[in-house]
Design a protein around this motif. Structure first.
Motif, PDB file in Angstrom:
ATOM      1  N   ASN A  33      -6.226   0.131  -1.565  1.00 40.88           N
ATOM      2  CA  ASN A  33      -5.756   1.134  -2.518  1.00 40.88           C
ATOM      3  C   ASN A  33      -4.392   1.617  -2.068  1.00 40.88           C
ATOM      4  O   ASN A  33      -3.979   1.357  -0.933  1.00 40.88           O
ATOM      5  CB  ASN A  33      -6.715   2.329  -2.531  1.00 40.88           C
ATOM      6  CG  ASN A  33      -6.928   2.902  -1.135  1.00 40.88           C
ATOM      7  OD1 ASN A  33      -7.318   2.181  -0.219  1.00 40.88           O
ATOM      8  ND2 ASN A  33      -6.642   4.166  -0.945  1.00 40.88           N
ATOM      9  N   SER A  72      -8.170  -0.341   3.463  1.00 34.33           N
ATOM     10  CA  SER A  72      -8.767  -0.310   2.131  1.00 34.33           C
ATOM     11  C   SER A  72      -7.698  -0.711   1.119  1.00 34.33           C
ATOM     12  O   SER A  72      -6.521  -0.396   1.299  1.00 34.33           O
ATOM     13  CB  SER A  72      -9.316   1.085   1.835  1.00 34.33           C
ATOM     14  OG  SER A  72      -8.330   2.065   2.123  1.00 34.33           O
ATOM     15  N   LYS A 127       0.810  -1.220   0.000  1.00 27.88           N
ATOM     16  CA  LYS A 127       0.000   0.000   0.000  1.00 27.88           C
ATOM     17  C   LYS A 127       0.842   1.269   0.000  1.00 27.88           C
ATOM     18  O   LYS A 127       0.323   2.368  -0.153  1.00 27.88           O
ATOM     19  CB  LYS A 127      -0.874   0.029   1.261  1.00 27.88           C
ATOM     20  CG  LYS A 127      -2.296  -0.372   1.047  1.00 27.88           C
ATOM     21  CD  LYS A 127      -3.147  -0.020   2.263  1.00 27.88           C
ATOM     22  CE  LYS A 127      -3.553   1.433   2.315  1.00 27.88           C
ATOM     23  NZ  LYS A 127      -4.924   1.720   1.941  1.00 27.88           N
ATOM     24  N   SER A 157     -10.469   5.043  -2.399  1.00 26.71           N
ATOM     25  CA  SER A 157     -10.717   3.666  -1.976  1.00 26.71           C
ATOM     26  C   SER A 157     -11.439   2.889  -3.079  1.00 26.71           C
ATOM     27  O   SER A 157     -12.209   3.462  -3.829  1.00 26.71           O
ATOM     28  CB  SER A 157     -11.569   3.655  -0.712  1.00 26.71           C
ATOM     29  OG  SER A 157     -10.828   4.134   0.365  1.00 26.71           O
TER      30      SER A 157
HETATM   31 MG    MG Z   1      -7.986   3.718   3.469  1.00 27.49          MG
END
Ligand code: MG
Ligand code: TXA
Length: 359
Positions: free
Chosen positions: A167, A165, A72, A173
């Motif tokens: 992303n 999330s 991430k 998101s």
């Molecule tokens: Mg997030």
């Protein structure tokens, strides 16, 4: 079983992809089982919840959790949400001995009425949860998602999945599996495709550990729904004035949930008086605003505009927000002008995301 890239699933009339090593599978008993095996072996799986897609790892496995931060590109100081699949397993991830009686009563009032659902509750963490999951904090945000595939996956793995999330840190998101595939696809072991998410906004994060109750992030559960159960709560981030002053000065706010295209959020009064410019998009809250704008400014036929909810329904608007921003972000525009939602119910969460997305 791996499917080939770009093959059409004729039954569902949809394209199924698979990257080099990444699997991309529709939700089924079989794919959920495979996903659970990957988690048990320390891998990463993107999975649907009712809010947004999560990037999951076994919440008890520090090495697997470290991979989430890498993939991430997320700063290590930002803690993850721990997902469980029943209220009975709360004690496995939280240290209930540190929760006072009064707080415990509030917690169970919330859990029994709002779980499963888009509410993450910050509680003292159980020692079994590694510090990396909570960025070194003694607390963990815990959530019981209202999504059958997510629940099944949690139950088939260790009973606790830590998932932010799915992303890249700071960006929009994902509300569809395709959003995950297009951004993180080649870095994770499996994406479970459960179709578009129902709520479309992340969970509300509520801190009940201190003496006072605080909303740390507005989201899919409204402040009103929480207050109806446990009384008045504080708001950590949002001041009501933020929405009344029209355009916010850029750079004032922590940037987050942002599309690549510069976004500017404003009141109905300002947006409905804004002249259309080429290469920009207008995102209205309701048909009422769009009609006002069309009548006053007579934009050309080619104008790019969207409406979050024709009837001005906050639930529909919330579910379409990220979805619409993802779509507009792909249009190579110079800017996106967005109208604030009314600052009530889910409007608080919508406006919070818009403020943070604004450049
Ligand atoms: Mg997030
Ligand atoms: O709906 C959701 O919450 C989604 C799905 C996948 O469940 N998850 C999600 O996770 O949005 P993430 O990592 O993108 O956002 C988690 C938020 C962050 O703002 C984080 O700072 C806060 O929760 N958080 C997590 N643990 C916390 C803690 N112990 N204390 C305070 N805030 C915490």
């Amino acid at each position: 079983m791996l499917v080939n890239r770009g093959i059409i699933d004729e039954q569902k009339n949809q394209i199924i992809y698979s990257h080099k090593d990444m699997k991309y599978l529709p939700v089924s008993n079989d794919s959920i089982k495979q996903a659970a095996e990957i988690l048990l072996a320390g891998g990463l799986v993107a999975f649907p919840t009712e809010t947004v897609y999560g990037l999951g790892a076994d919440a008890y496995n520090a090495e697997a959790l470290a991979k989430i931060f890498e993939v991430k590109e997320r700063p290590r100081f930002d803690p993850l949400i721990v997902h469980i699949a029943s209220i009975e397993t709360l004690e496995d991830v939280a240290d209930m001995s540190l929760v006072e009686k009064e707080t415990r009563e509030k917690l169970f009032a919330l859990a029994e009425n709002l779980w499963p659902g888009p509410l993450s509750i910050v509680l003292p963490k159980n020692k079994k949860i590694p510090g990396i999951a909570t960025a070194g904090l003694a607390t963990a945000a815990i959530r019981f998602p209202d999504h059958e595939a997510a629940q099944q996956l949690i139950k088939l793995s260790t009973g606790a999945i830590a998932a932010p999330s799915a992303n890249r840190f700071g960006s929009l998101s994902p509300t569809r599996a395709e959003h995950v595939r297009d951004t993180l696809g080649d870095k994770i072991d499996l994406v479970l495709d459960g179709g578009p998410t129902r709520v479309g906004l992340e969970s509300t994060v509520l801190d009940i550990t201190g003496g006072t109750l605080k909303i740390l992030r507005h989201g899919g559960t409204t402040k009103e729904a929480i207050e109806n159960l446990i009384g008045r709560i504080q708001d950590e981030f949002v001041s009501e004035d933020d929405c009344n002053g029209g355009m916010l000065s850029p750079g004032q706010l922590k940037s987050h949930y942002a599309p690549k295209t510069p976004l500017c959020v404003m009141t109905q009064e300002i947006i409905t008086n804004l002249i259309y410019e080429k290469d920009s998009a207008f995102l209205f809250f309701s048909a009422e605003s769009r009609e006002k704008w069309e009548k006053a400014l007579k934009p050309p036929k080619s104008a790019v505009f969207r409406v979050l909810s024709e009837s001005g329904n906050l639930i529909e608007a919330a579910s379409r927000l990220f979805e619409t921003l993802h779509e507009l972000d792909k249009c190579s525009l110079l800017q996106i002008f967005v109208e604030y939602a009314p600052q009530i119910g889910l409007g608080e969460a919508i406006n919070d995301r818009l403020r943070r997305a604004s450049s």
